[in-house]
Motif scaffolding. Sequence first.
Motif, PDB file in Angstrom:
ATOM      1  N   SER A 209       0.789  -1.231   0.000  1.00  0.00           N
ATOM      2  CA  SER A 209       0.000   0.000   0.000  1.00  0.00           C
ATOM      3  C   SER A 209       0.826   1.289   0.000  1.00  0.00           C
ATOM      4  O   SER A 209       0.469   2.238  -0.656  1.00  0.00           O
ATOM      5  CB  SER A 209      -0.968   0.000   1.181  1.00  0.00           C
ATOM      6  OG  SER A 209      -0.259  -0.123   2.383  1.00  0.00           O
ATOM      7  N   GLU A 210       1.917   1.362   0.700  1.00  0.00           N
ATOM      8  CA  GLU A 210       2.657   2.628   0.749  1.00  0.00           C
ATOM      9  C   GLU A 210       3.698   2.757  -0.361  1.00  0.00           C
ATOM     10  O   GLU A 210       4.439   3.736  -0.410  1.00  0.00           O
ATOM     11  CB  GLU A 210       3.340   2.793   2.111  1.00  0.00           C
ATOM     12  CG  GLU A 210       4.449   1.790   2.397  1.00  0.00           C
ATOM     13  CD  GLU A 210       3.953   0.564   3.129  1.00  0.00           C
ATOM     14  OE1 GLU A 210       2.759   0.235   3.011  1.00  0.00           O
ATOM     15  OE2 GLU A 210       4.778  -0.085   3.812  1.00  0.00           O
ATOM     16  N   HIS A 211       3.741   1.797  -1.269  1.00  0.00           N
ATOM     17  CA  HIS A 211       4.739   1.823  -2.335  1.00  0.00           C
ATOM     18  C   HIS A 211       4.236   2.625  -3.525  1.00  0.00           C
ATOM     19  O   HIS A 211       3.155   2.355  -4.056  1.00  0.00           O
ATOM     20  CB  HIS A 211       5.076   0.397  -2.784  1.00  0.00           C
ATOM     21  CG  HIS A 211       5.892  -0.348  -1.801  1.00  0.00           C
ATOM     22  ND1 HIS A 211       6.365  -1.615  -2.052  1.00  0.00           N
ATOM     23  CD2 HIS A 211       6.345  -0.012  -0.566  1.00  0.00           C
ATOM     24  CE1 HIS A 211       7.080  -2.013  -1.010  1.00  0.00           C
ATOM     25  NE2 HIS A 211       7.073  -1.062  -0.093  1.00  0.00           N
ATOM     26  N   ASN A 212       5.036   3.605  -3.977  1.00  0.00           N
ATOM     27  CA  ASN A 212       4.571   4.404  -5.107  1.00  0.00           C
ATOM     28  C   ASN A 212       5.197   3.981  -6.431  1.00  0.00           C
ATOM     29  O   ASN A 212       4.804   4.476  -7.480  1.00  0.00           O
ATOM     30  CB  ASN A 212       4.777   5.909  -4.856  1.00  0.00           C
ATOM     31  CG  ASN A 212       6.207   6.242  -4.496  1.00  0.00           C
ATOM     32  OD1 ASN A 212       7.134   5.560  -4.908  1.00  0.00           O
ATOM     33  ND2 ASN A 212       6.384   7.305  -3.723  1.00  0.00           N
ATOM     34  N   ARG A 213       6.145   3.043  -6.401  1.00  0.00           N
ATOM     35  CA  ARG A 213       6.687   2.539  -7.664  1.00  0.00           C
ATOM     36  C   ARG A 213       6.183   1.122  -7.905  1.00  0.00           C
ATOM     37  O   ARG A 213       6.142   0.300  -6.979  1.00  0.00           O
ATOM     38  CB  ARG A 213       8.221   2.546  -7.647  1.00  0.00           C
ATOM     39  CG  ARG A 213       8.776   3.949  -7.829  1.00  0.00           C
ATOM     40  CD  ARG A 213      10.153   3.917  -8.413  1.00  0.00           C
ATOM     41  NE  ARG A 213      10.593   5.268  -8.754  1.00  0.00           N
ATOM     42  CZ  ARG A 213      11.680   5.535  -9.426  1.00  0.00           C
ATOM     43  NH1 ARG A 213      12.464   4.546  -9.838  1.00  0.00           N
ATOM     44  NH2 ARG A 213      12.008   6.776  -9.706  1.00  0.00           N
ATOM     45  N   LEU A 214       5.823   0.865  -9.139  1.00  0.00           N
ATOM     46  CA  LEU A 214       5.292  -0.444  -9.516  1.00  0.00           C
ATOM     47  C   LEU A 214       5.949  -0.853 -10.816  1.00  0.00           C
ATOM     48  O   LEU A 214       6.060  -0.076 -11.765  1.00  0.00           O
ATOM     49  CB  LEU A 214       3.769  -0.383  -9.659  1.00  0.00           C
ATOM     50  CG  LEU A 214       3.039  -1.707  -9.917  1.00  0.00           C
ATOM     51  CD1 LEU A 214       1.646  -1.675  -9.268  1.00  0.00           C
ATOM     52  CD2 LEU A 214       2.936  -2.033 -11.385  1.00  0.00           C
ATOM     53  N   TYR A 215       6.364  -2.139 -10.890  1.00  0.00           N
ATOM     54  CA  TYR A 215       7.129  -2.656 -12.029  1.00  0.00           C
ATOM     55  C   TYR A 215       6.437  -3.907 -12.579  1.00  0.00           C
ATOM     56  O   TYR A 215       5.893  -4.710 -11.823  1.00  0.00           O
ATOM     57  CB  TYR A 215       8.541  -3.064 -11.602  1.00  0.00           C
ATOM     58  CG  TYR A 215       9.295  -2.025 -10.818  1.00  0.00           C
ATOM     59  CD1 TYR A 215       9.122  -1.893  -9.441  1.00  0.00           C
ATOM     60  CD2 TYR A 215      10.197  -1.167 -11.435  1.00  0.00           C
ATOM     61  CE1 TYR A 215       9.817  -0.941  -8.711  1.00  0.00           C
ATOM     62  CE2 TYR A 215      10.899  -0.211 -10.709  1.00  0.00           C
ATOM     63  CZ  TYR A 215      10.697  -0.110  -9.353  1.00  0.00           C
ATOM     64  OH  TYR A 215      11.388   0.840  -8.637  1.00  0.00           O
ATOM     65  N   TRP A 216       6.515  -4.079 -13.875  1.00  0.00           N
ATOM     66  CA  TRP A 216       6.109  -5.319 -14.524  1.00  0.00           C
ATOM     67  C   TRP A 216       7.333  -5.960 -15.184  1.00  0.00           C
ATOM     68  O   TRP A 216       8.140  -5.273 -15.831  1.00  0.00           O
ATOM     69  CB  TRP A 216       5.051  -5.065 -15.592  1.00  0.00           C
ATOM     70  CG  TRP A 216       3.682  -4.764 -15.063  1.00  0.00           C
ATOM     71  CD1 TRP A 216       3.088  -3.548 -14.923  1.00  0.00           C
ATOM     72  CD2 TRP A 216       2.711  -5.726 -14.627  1.00  0.00           C
ATOM     73  NE1 TRP A 216       1.819  -3.685 -14.411  1.00  0.00           N
ATOM     74  CE2 TRP A 216       1.562  -5.008 -14.233  1.00  0.00           C
ATOM     75  CE3 TRP A 216       2.687  -7.124 -14.543  1.00  0.00           C
ATOM     76  CZ2 TRP A 216       0.410  -5.640 -13.747  1.00  0.00           C
ATOM     77  CZ3 TRP A 216       1.555  -7.740 -14.065  1.00  0.00           C
ATOM     78  CH2 TRP A 216       0.422  -7.016 -13.675  1.00  0.00           C
ATOM     79  N   TYR A 217       7.425  -7.291 -15.000  1.00  0.00           N
ATOM     80  CA  TYR A 217       8.495  -8.086 -15.604  1.00  0.00           C
ATOM     81  C   TYR A 217       7.868  -9.302 -16.285  1.00  0.00           C
ATOM     82  O   TYR A 217       6.774  -9.743 -15.924  1.00  0.00           O
ATOM     83  CB  TYR A 217       9.477  -8.596 -14.539  1.00  0.00           C
ATOM     84  CG  TYR A 217      10.333  -7.536 -13.897  1.00  0.00           C
ATOM     85  CD1 TYR A 217       9.857  -6.775 -12.840  1.00  0.00           C
ATOM     86  CD2 TYR A 217      11.633  -7.303 -14.336  1.00  0.00           C
ATOM     87  CE1 TYR A 217      10.651  -5.807 -12.239  1.00  0.00           C
ATOM     88  CE2 TYR A 217      12.437  -6.345 -13.738  1.00  0.00           C
ATOM     89  CZ  TYR A 217      11.940  -5.607 -12.696  1.00  0.00           C
ATOM     90  OH  TYR A 217      12.725  -4.653 -12.113  1.00  0.00           O
TER      91      TYR A 217
END
Lengths: 114, 114
Positions: free
Chosen positions: A27-35
């Motif tokens: 919830s507090e993470h503002n970076r999101l990655y797809w691999y």
Amino acid sequence: DTGVSQNPRHKITKRGQNVTFRCDPISEHNRLYWYRQTLGQGPEFLTYFQNEAQLEKSRLLSDRFSAERPKGSFSTLEIQRTEQGDSAMYLCASSRGQGDTEAFFGQGTRLTVV
Amino acid sequence: GNSVTQMEGPVTLSEEAFLTINCTYTATGYPSLFWYVQYPGEGLQLLLKATKADDKGSNKGFEATYRKETTSFHLEKGSVQVSDSAVYFCALSSGGTSYGKLTFGQGTILTVHP
């Protein structure tokens, strides 16, 4: 906090169909990655978001792939007109943001295109 | 561009044996280096990291030292256990606007027998 959640865990689709995967980050993470990870290989970077902004896309991400993170929370990855070569594990990860390199991964969505 | 090369596997050891998995990298600037582990049926987990030259990352008896002169980050453990059986990935992250985006090696499968 249950970590990064991905749905569905498995998806079988016929060639030519569209598929959409969802990722709910911590919830507090503002970076999101797809691999993307194919059998016997390490994960390959596809794209990432800082909040709702898509900041970078890999050349691996063809025009048939699109990712969104409309409210800066969950993200979706859509593949249009799937091909057999799209069969892979699609991984999502999240991190707090700049200055913190630790990324937490979900269990992935395994896509099989038949 | 950035790249990570790991020793080819699979690696098979007896319990209490010494483990080394080699990892070398190519990168511009001053990357951060990581080892991730993937246990059967689970997502990728960060095992350890080092963010600058000569740093040693350690966790659960595993260690790796960031060697800038040899561009290496070899993973070691003095006495492996059956529960260490997993796939191990070496990875790097560059700084700047791509901070947190990871480049992975191909992975090394470790099997530990009783």
